[in-house]
Design a protein around this motif. Structure first.
Motif, PDB file in Angstrom:
ATOM      1  N   THR A  51       0.842  -1.189   0.000  1.00 59.34           N
ATOM      2  CA  THR A  51       0.000   0.000   0.000  1.00 59.34           C
ATOM      3  C   THR A  51       0.882   1.246   0.000  1.00 59.34           C
ATOM      4  N   VAL A  52       0.280   2.380  -0.315  1.00 60.51           N
ATOM      5  CA  VAL A  52       0.976   3.656  -0.165  1.00 60.51           C
ATOM      6  C   VAL A  52       1.469   3.776   1.275  1.00 60.51           C
ATOM      7  N   GLY A  53       2.666   4.338   1.446  1.00 59.97           N
ATOM      8  CA  GLY A  53       3.243   4.458   2.781  1.00 59.97           C
ATOM      9  C   GLY A  53       3.489   5.902   3.172  1.00 59.97           C
ATOM     10  N   ILE A  54       3.688   6.104   4.471  1.00 57.64           N
ATOM     11  CA  ILE A  54       4.026   7.427   4.985  1.00 57.64           C
ATOM     12  C   ILE A  54       5.147   7.265   5.998  1.00 57.64           C
ATOM     13  N   ALA A  55       6.182   8.097   5.882  1.00 62.04           N
ATOM     14  CA  ALA A  55       7.320   8.057   6.800  1.00 62.04           C
ATOM     15  C   ALA A  55       7.799   9.474   7.047  1.00 62.04           C
ATOM     16  N   PHE A  56       7.855   9.854   8.304  1.00 61.32           N
ATOM     17  CA  PHE A  56       8.331  11.185   8.676  1.00 61.32           C
ATOM     18  C   PHE A  56       9.636  11.059   9.463  1.00 61.32           C
ATOM     19  N   GLY A  57      10.501  12.042   9.284  1.00 61.26           N
ATOM     20  CA  GLY A  57      11.721  12.133  10.067  1.00 61.26           C
ATOM     21  C   GLY A  57      12.609  10.912   9.960  1.00 61.26           C
ATOM     22  N   GLU A  58      13.144  10.495  11.099  1.00 61.70           N
ATOM     23  CA  GLU A  58      14.124   9.409  11.159  1.00 61.70           C
ATOM     24  C   GLU A  58      13.611   8.088  10.610  1.00 61.70           C
ATOM     25  N   ASN A  59      12.307   7.922  10.544  1.00 56.93           N
ATOM     26  CA  ASN A  59      11.762   6.663  10.040  1.00 56.93           C
ATOM     27  C   ASN A  59      12.187   6.372   8.610  1.00 56.93           C
ATOM     28  N   ALA A  60      12.546   7.401   7.859  1.00 58.23           N
ATOM     29  CA  ALA A  60      12.957   7.198   6.469  1.00 58.23           C
ATOM     30  C   ALA A  60      14.221   6.341   6.369  1.00 58.23           C
ATOM     31  N   LYS A  61      15.031   6.344   7.414  1.00 62.22           N
ATOM     32  CA  LYS A  61      16.270   5.563   7.390  1.00 62.22           C
ATOM     33  C   LYS A  61      16.011   4.061   7.323  1.00 62.22           C
ATOM     34  N   TYR A  62      14.841   3.644   7.756  1.00 62.86           N
ATOM     35  CA  TYR A  62      14.585   2.220   7.924  1.00 62.86           C
ATOM     36  C   TYR A  62      13.569   1.666   6.932  1.00 62.86           C
ATOM     37  N   LEU A  63      13.240   2.458   5.921  1.00 58.83           N
ATOM     38  CA  LEU A  63      12.249   2.015   4.938  1.00 58.83           C
ATOM     39  C   LEU A  63      12.757   0.813   4.148  1.00 58.83           C
ATOM     40  N   ASP A 115       7.759  13.976   5.132  1.00 57.38           N
ATOM     41  CA  ASP A 115       8.033  15.353   5.530  1.00 57.38           C
ATOM     42  C   ASP A 115       9.418  15.717   5.011  1.00 57.38           C
ATOM     43  N   ILE A 116       9.844  16.950   5.214  1.00 59.65           N
ATOM     44  CA  ILE A 116      11.096  17.392   4.599  1.00 59.65           C
ATOM     45  C   ILE A 116      12.306  16.693   5.222  1.00 59.65           C
ATOM     46  N   LYS A 117      12.238  16.343   6.483  1.00 62.34           N
ATOM     47  CA  LYS A 117      13.339  15.631   7.121  1.00 62.34           C
ATOM     48  C   LYS A 117      13.524  14.252   6.493  1.00 62.34           C
ATOM     49  N   ALA A 118      12.422  13.554   6.307  1.00 64.45           N
ATOM     50  CA  ALA A 118      12.496  12.237   5.665  1.00 64.45           C
ATOM     51  C   ALA A 118      12.972  12.371   4.218  1.00 64.45           C
ATOM     52  N   ALA A 119      12.467  13.390   3.517  1.00 65.63           N
ATOM     53  CA  ALA A 119      12.875  13.595   2.124  1.00 65.63           C
ATOM     54  C   ALA A 119      14.373  13.872   2.031  1.00 65.63           C
ATOM     55  N   GLN A 120      14.913  14.661   2.967  1.00 63.37           N
ATOM     56  CA  GLN A 120      16.348  14.962   2.955  1.00 63.37           C
ATOM     57  C   GLN A 120      17.166  13.702   3.216  1.00 63.37           C
ATOM     58  N   ILE A 121      16.723  12.865   4.138  1.00 64.17           N
ATOM     59  CA  ILE A 121      17.420  11.600   4.415  1.00 64.17           C
ATOM     60  C   ILE A 121      17.491  10.757   3.154  1.00 64.17           C
ATOM     61  N   LEU A 122      16.363  10.644   2.449  1.00 61.73           N
ATOM     62  CA  LEU A 122      16.351   9.828   1.226  1.00 61.73           C
ATOM     63  C   LEU A 122      17.173  10.475   0.122  1.00 61.73           C
ATOM     64  N   LYS A 123      17.125  11.794   0.017  1.00 66.25           N
ATOM     65  CA  LYS A 123      17.933  12.497  -0.980  1.00 66.25           C
ATOM     66  C   LYS A 123      19.424  12.241  -0.729  1.00 66.25           C
ATOM     67  N   ASP A 124      19.830  12.308   0.527  1.00 64.44           N
ATOM     68  CA  ASP A 124      21.230  12.065   0.872  1.00 64.44           C
ATOM     69  C   ASP A 124      21.663  10.638   0.551  1.00 64.44           C
ATOM     70  N   ARG A 125      20.707   9.741   0.458  1.00 63.29           N
ATOM     71  CA  ARG A 125      21.009   8.341   0.149  1.00 63.29           C
ATOM     72  C   ARG A 125      20.865   8.031  -1.336  1.00 63.29           C
ATOM     73  N   GLY A 126      20.646   9.071  -2.116  1.00 68.94           N
ATOM     74  CA  GLY A 126      20.658   8.895  -3.556  1.00 68.94           C
ATOM     75  C   GLY A 126      19.314   8.774  -4.228  1.00 68.94           C
ATOM     76  N   TYR A 127      18.240   8.912  -3.480  1.00 68.79           N
ATOM     77  CA  TYR A 127      16.911   8.848  -4.086  1.00 68.79           C
ATOM     78  C   TYR A 127      16.526  10.222  -4.621  1.00 68.79           C
ATOM     79  N   ASP A 128      15.908  10.237  -5.786  1.00 69.68           N
ATOM     80  CA  ASP A 128      15.387  11.471  -6.364  1.00 69.68           C
ATOM     81  C   ASP A 128      13.977  11.683  -5.834  1.00 69.68           C
ATOM     82  N   VAL A 129      13.847  12.568  -4.842  1.00 73.89           N
ATOM     83  CA  VAL A 129      12.548  12.787  -4.193  1.00 73.89           C
ATOM     84  C   VAL A 129      11.910  14.107  -4.613  1.00 73.89           C
ATOM     85  N   GLY A 130      12.539  14.840  -5.539  1.00 70.39           N
ATOM     86  CA  GLY A 130      11.832  15.957  -6.157  1.00 70.39           C
ATOM     87  C   GLY A 130      12.226  17.350  -5.735  1.00 70.39           C
TER      88      GLY A 130
END
Length: 631
Positions: A412-424, A436-451
């Motif tokens: 299903t569609v998921g939602i992750a805010f803040g530090e939770n993005a590290k464990y997706l 949220d922007i914190k989660a988006a920044q974590i994913l961006k730093d890991r190489g994901y194109d989040v927009g």
């Protein structure tokens, strides 16, 4: 069989026969005799044990499973000798002590010896269960969270091979990311709680190894205390089945403790159960209406909580606080009366929801985050921010907008805010994500194109949100650390802007990258953002629309009703959902939009009719609920 456990006061049993009558009227099969704070005064302890002996015998002889319930670390009547024991201590050096009571540190051997001596005396009375109250933790005390007593500083020093002092220890532990000091501190905190559990289990085993030892989980013992609730529950259980009461109570919603409305409390308990769903632990939910009577907390809060969590199916019972500790058993009958009024509803819930799986947006919320959390490098962000990470802002955003959730589905569609993005998990990126922007920044730093390309700083004041799709301005109450000035990529679709009229910045956008991964991104830090930011009709409509564009059409949609909580389940042939109106206004004409046309509908607690892919229901009064089963 759903077990009704009820606490009663050990020292308010002058009318045991009437109390028993009320327990039986409520259908309780288990009773907990609450001692409260254990006194260091030997004469007071003797009196408590005398009452316990009489009360345990009475309730067991009358067929009730009987437990004894008291605080684990909190003690009263402190004298000079007790003061030598180590108390839980703040970063600043002060202890958790006031009004001749204190919270003592489980690292203190003399305190453990005293506790074991008392618990053996309780065990000699042969209750079925001994349960620790909410204080088996370090957090959410006057000291904040954790413990920096001399014992723990010494333990850290030995572990790290250097002398650790209290001066600026908060900054050393909680500035920046993971570090050896934070890890050592969490380790020694957890070890002390484990040592306490091991010792009290051993003490009880010397008397009767069949006595169960349970405890009431609290917020910090899911992460901040260096050990999780499941681990402690299993150690305390010994050779018996572990028993754990979850944390999150209806009375929180009366004053919105920690910002929680009733639907948020329900989501918290669902979250906690998801963390221990693979463990063989008997779970009770926390049906607490402290301080009682209904002048303080309405029975409707308790019944809304109970019916919602029965529908969620996360527990085999409830610790349901329906009798006053202070007054006679006949003084406040309203809780039991409301409970009895819903007896048929409880049966209907079991029939309608049993065997079905949760469906809705997947809330990705992970238990152990603080050890690896990245916090500001230049300052200690504060005790409240760190403690409040426990409360899921992702679940809060969805539940406050009547979006059904789940905590286990992988498709299903998921939602992750803040530090939770590290464990997706990688699979989460295939189904669409809300960030949220914190989660988006974590994913961006890991190489994901989040927009988005970059963050240009913070926006100190943004009183309004503009929803372009609805041509609507909505108050936001944005301020402080909440809002970030982002630069979205050209392909990002800006959905909301924020700021002052005529001076607005991108706030929320929808984006699909070249890999086909889709994101809905908010430019706020969810853990610094007031709930007014996302509690609105426009946000509700936007969420439903873009959850579908992310890849999931939700089975039910009922909008325009503040604090309408929606829980949805399904199996291969049917869908069942519940609607709880946790708002003061009656919902006059509930209209539910369905994901498709269904052949039949069964209505429980309401009437209704199907027209195409819509349901039209009878009114739902304030703090009442309705259920529908569709085939």
């Amino acid at each position: 069989m759903y077990t009704i456990s009820m606490p009663i006061s050990n020292d308010n049993q002058n009318s045991k026969e009437k109390t028993l009558e009320e327990l039986r009227r409520a259908g309780a099969s288990r009773v907990f005799l609450a001692i409260g704070t254990v006194s260091f005064d030997g004469n007071k302890r003797k009196k408590v044990l005398e009452w316990l002996k009489e009360n345990i015998k009475y309730y067991k002889e009358n067929g009730l499973e009987t437990g004894v319930w008291f605080w684990a670390l909190w003690r009263s009547d402190i004298d000079k000798a007790n003061k030598k024991m180590q108390m839980i201590t703040a970063f600043e050096g002060f202890s958790a002590e006031s009004n001749n009571t204190a919270f003592f540190c489980p690292s203190d051997k003399d305190f453990i010896d005293d506790t074991c001596g008392f618990i053996k005396q309780v065990a000699e009375l042969h209750p079925d269960i001994i349960m620790f109250d909410d204080d088996y933790r370090y957090g959410n005390l006057s000291t904040g969270f954790g413990c920096c007593c001399d014992n723990h500083l010494k333990m850290m020093s030995q572990r790290l091979g250097e002398t650790i002092i209290r001066d600026k220890i908060a900054e050393k532990l909680f500035c920046g990311g993971e570090n050896r000091y934070r890890s050592a501190w969490l380790d020694v905190l957890g070890e002390s709680l484990i040592d306490y559990a091991t010792n009290v289990r051993r003490a009880v085993d010397e008397i009767d190894s069949n006595i169960r030892i349970a405890f009431c989980s609290c917020m910090s013992v899911w992460d901040l205390d260096g050990v999780d609730s499941a681990t402690l529950a299993k150690i305390l259980a010994g050779n018996t089945k572990p028993l754990l009461r979850l944390i999150g109570a209806p009375y929180w919603a009366v004053g919105q403790s920690w910002g929680n409305r009733l639907q948020n409390v329900i989501e918290l308990e669902r979250m906690e159960k998801s963390w221990i769903s693979d463990e063989n632990i008997e779970v009770m939910v926390e049906g607490d209406v402290w301080p009682r009577p209904r002048y303080k907390c309405p029975s409707s809060y308790l019944e809304g909580f109970d019916t919602a969590l029965r529908s969620a199916g996360i527990a085999t019972g409830i610790l349901k606080y329906m009798l006053s500790y202070t007054s006679s058993p006949e003084y406040e009958k309203g809780y039991i009366n409301a409970h009895l009024k819903n007896e048929q509803i409880y049966k209907d819930i079991e029939r309608v929801f049993a065997g079905k799986q949760d469906t809705g947006v997947r809330v990705y919320e992970f238990m152990n985050k603080i050890r690896n959390a990245d916090l500001p490098n230049d300052r200690f962000i504060g005790k409240d921010y760190i403690q409040d990470i426990f409360f899921s802002r992702a679940a809060r955003l969805l539940a406050d907008n009547s979006v059904p959730t789940n905590y286990t589905c992988k498709d299903t569609v998921g939602i992750a805010f803040g530090e939770n993005a590290k464990y997706l998990p990688e699979s989460a990126f295939n189904n669409g994500l809300i960030l949220d922007i914190k989660a988006a920044q974590i994913l961006k730093d890991r190489g994901y194109d989040v927009g988005f390309d970059r963050i240009d700083g913070k926006i100190c004041n943004a009183p309004c949100l503009f929803f372009s799709e609805y041509n609507e301005y909505v108050e936001s109450n944005y301020q402080g650390d909440s809002v970030y000035q982002i630069v979205p990529k050209d392909k990002a679709k800006i959905l909301i802007t924020c700021g002052e009229k005529g001076n607005e910045y991108p706030d929320t956008y929808f984006y699909e990258n070249d890999c086909g991964q889709k994101f809905l991104v908010f430019a706020f830090d969810a853990y610094s953002t007031p709930t007014d930011r996302y509690r609105s009709y426009s946000m509700q409509e936007l969420l439903f629309k873009y959850i579908e564009l992310l890849g999931q059409k939700l089975p039910v949609k009922c909008t325009g009703n503040p604090d309408l909580y929606v829980l949805c389940k399904k199996d291969k042939t049917s869908v069942a959902f519940g609607l709880w109106n946790f708002f003061a206004d009656r919902i006059e004409e509930p209209v539910v939009e369905l994901d498709r046309e269904y052949k039949s509908a069964e209505f429980v607690g309401c009437t209704g009719k199907i027209k195409g892919n819509k349901l039209y229901l009878s009114p739902i009064n304030a703090f009442e609920f309705a259920f529908v089963s569709l085939k």
